[in-house]
Design an enzyme around this catalytic site. Structure first.
Site, mmCIF file in Angstrom:
data_model
loop_
_atom_site.group_PDB
_atom_site.id
_atom_site.type_symbol
_atom_site.label_atom_id
_atom_site.label_comp_id
_atom_site.label_asym_id
_atom_site.label_seq_id
_atom_site.Cartn_x
_atom_site.Cartn_y
_atom_site.Cartn_z
ATOM 1 N N HIS A 1 -83.431 107.299 121.535
ATOM 2 C CA HIS A 1 -83.781 106.186 121.669
ATOM 3 C C HIS A 1 -82.796 105.438 121.725
ATOM 4 C CE1 HIS A 1 -83.493 104.209 117.790
ATOM 5 N NE2 HIS A 1 -84.867 106.120 118.182
ATOM 6 N N ASP B 1 -82.480 102.242 121.924
ATOM 7 C CA ASP B 1 -82.425 100.666 120.496
ATOM 8 C C ASP B 1 -82.673 100.984 119.489
ATOM 9 O OD1 ASP B 1 -84.850 101.779 120.647
ATOM 10 O OD2 ASP B 1 -86.085 100.121 119.776
ATOM 11 N N ASP C 1 -79.475 105.219 114.185
ATOM 12 C CA ASP C 1 -80.710 105.602 114.419
ATOM 13 C C ASP C 1 -80.930 104.442 115.927
ATOM 14 O OD1 ASP C 1 -83.390 105.746 114.840
ATOM 15 O OD2 ASP C 1 -83.761 104.812 112.945
ATOM 16 N N GLU D 1 -88.222 102.577 120.833
ATOM 17 C CA GLU D 1 -89.364 103.439 119.744
ATOM 18 C C GLU D 1 -89.302 102.567 118.367
ATOM 19 O OE1 GLU D 1 -88.628 106.531 116.412
ATOM 20 O OE2 GLU D 1 -87.643 104.827 116.399
ATOM 21 N N GLU D 2 -88.355 102.347 117.806
ATOM 22 C CA GLU D 2 -88.745 101.203 116.894
ATOM 23 C C GLU D 2 -89.706 99.871 116.850
ATOM 24 O OE1 GLU D 2 -86.766 102.083 114.594
ATOM 25 O OE2 GLU D 2 -84.633 102.799 115.440
ATOM 26 N N ASP E 1 -83.804 112.993 116.215
ATOM 27 C CA ASP E 1 -83.691 111.489 115.717
ATOM 28 C C ASP E 1 -84.563 111.581 114.481
ATOM 29 O OD1 ASP E 1 -84.275 108.687 115.417
ATOM 30 O OD2 ASP E 1 -85.870 108.443 116.621
ATOM 31 N N HIS F 1 -82.051 101.709 109.035
ATOM 32 C CA HIS F 1 -83.046 100.206 109.503
ATOM 33 C C HIS F 1 -82.149 99.202 108.585
ATOM 34 C CE1 HIS F 1 -86.514 102.465 111.872
ATOM 35 N NE2 HIS F 1 -85.060 102.070 112.241
HETATM 36 ZN ZN LIG Z 1 -84.964 106.794 115.395
#
Ligand SMILES: [Zn+2]
Length: 411
Positions: A81, A83, A144, A178-179, A201, A383
């Protein structure tokens, strides 16, 4: 085999484009800016020579590396992903390259005294001597999952340039959002047309995952009755006290902060309330399907009990399933995990197979008919400002993709 500088350059060209997703938005992609990277990825896929490149109106990207052998072998896919998490800003990412990491504290930001320290983040120690890519302490990095995107594209480029490596048809898919839990829901599994796929991922080198939580969300609404406090005797019903009873009746140790491994939990994440009405929002998680169902029952029974005590319906509960453990979809095709494990071992990577305490796009895709375990992309501390990725782990991930393609064609 794969140039470190080449992979770092590609990675940096992706993380410096802001693609933060937004859970408040109803569009797909949830933010306009995700198109900036999506459009660039399409150009990069053209440049390396893939075929059937498509991008739909929701920015889902697919492409094909055609088979270079005569016999029929399964079509496999690789997915990631583009995003990044709305938990922390992904605007103006300014990556720092730490060459030949000395195993000591890394000053991410001197003026704000932000330190990435192996005393706290012990995983750092295993990367002594390697090249780390970190943030400048003010943003997340976006490994990520731009590490996953980088690895898939680099692996496809490598296969294009090395036709002596024999492989079947390979499909690749890049998704937005995805997030915020919406990476898979507009993914066209039949158009993708793979027998199985892997999301790139995961976190640290070696991770291989095919188990995740069963997940549900519960909204508990408690109705009270507001009356002037001076005249409330026998009349007022304070919904907040009933909420307190509800909270205290659930097992205090079965919460995220007291559980690990395959232990499930109830997680109270939001309380909003006044005398008249209180709302509790929970998530329910368990790897085991029976335990998961039992947890939902516990909450419903508790609501019934409290209602019985009050001789009226003061507690309303609404429980919605969110996603399920992909294990039941992957176990019948266990060879897809075995191939990934064999690929890692042949590259001297120790596979780390453990249940995910969360969900992945792969779990949703597995229930949509595309069995989809998750493989490491190499990053740590997702994150947030302490996110980093070793270039060497990204190179290993590229090698794993190439090896899986090779092994699938030999089976
Ligand atoms: Zn991810």
């Amino acid at each position: 085999m794969i140039s470190k500088q080449h992979i770092i350059n590609r990675f940096i060209s992706y993380v410096t484009i802001d693609t933060e997703s937004d859970p408040e938005s109803n569009t797909t992609p949830s933010t306009e800016k995700q198109w900036d990277l999506a459009n660039k990825l399409v150009e990069d896929l053209k440049d390396i020579g893939l075929e059937d490149i498509s991008i739909d109106e929701h920015a889902y990207i697919m492409a094909t590396l055609p088979s270079n052998i005569d016999q029929e072998v399964p079509t496999i896919g690789f997915i990631s992903h583009f995003d990044t998490s709305p938990d922390f800003t992904g605007a103006n990412v300014n990556p720092q390259i730490i060459e030949n990491y000395d195993g000591k504290d890394i000053t991410l930001n001197a003026s704000e005294n932000i330190i990435l320290s192996p005393d706290y983040f012990e995983d750092l120690k295993q990367y002594k001597g390697q090249t780390l890519i970190t943030t400048d302490g003010t943003t997340l990095l976006g490994a990520d999952d731009k590490a996953g995107i980088t690895e898939i594209i680099t692996a496809m480029e490598y296969l294009v340039q090395h036709p002596e490596i024999k492989h079947g048809k390979i499909r690749i898919g890049f998704t937005p959002d995805e997030e915020i839990g919406r990476g898979a829901h507009k993914f066209d599994v039949s158009k993708f047309g793979a027998d199985w796929a892997y999301t790139m991922d995961g976190s640290q080198i070696g991770e291989l995952e095919y188990e995740n939580f069963n997940a549900a969300g519960a909204v508990v609404t408690i109705k009270g009755k507001i009356v002037h406090p001076g005249y409330a005797k026998g009349k007022m019903i304070n919904s907040m006290y009933i909420a307190q009873d509800f909270i205290n009746s659930l097992p205090r140790m079965e919460t995220p902060e007291h559980t690990s491994g395959r232990e499930g939990f109830f997680h109270l994440h939001t309380i909003k309330g006044n005398v008249e009405e209180t709302q509790l929002q929970y998530i329910i998680r368990d790897h085991d399907k029976e335990h998961f169902e039992a947890r939902k029952k516990v909450m419903k029974n508790l609501a019934n009990e409290i209602n019985a005590q009050h001789a009226k319906k003061v507690v309303h509960i609404e429980i919605k399933d969110q996603y399920f453990n992909m294990r039941e979809k992957v176990e019948p095709v266990m060879h897809i995990v075995d191939i990934a494990e064999e690929a890692m071992k042949s590259l001297d990577i120790t596979p780390i197979i453990k249940p995910i305490r969360g969900g992945t796009d792969g779990s949703q895709l597995s229930f949509m008919g595309l069995p989809c375990p998750n493989i490491f992309a190499g990053g740590h501390n997702f994150h947030g400002r302490y996110e980093y990725v070793p270039a060497e782990s990204m190179i290993k991930a590229v090698e794993v993709i190439v090896k899986i393609a090779e092994l699938t064609a030999k089976k």
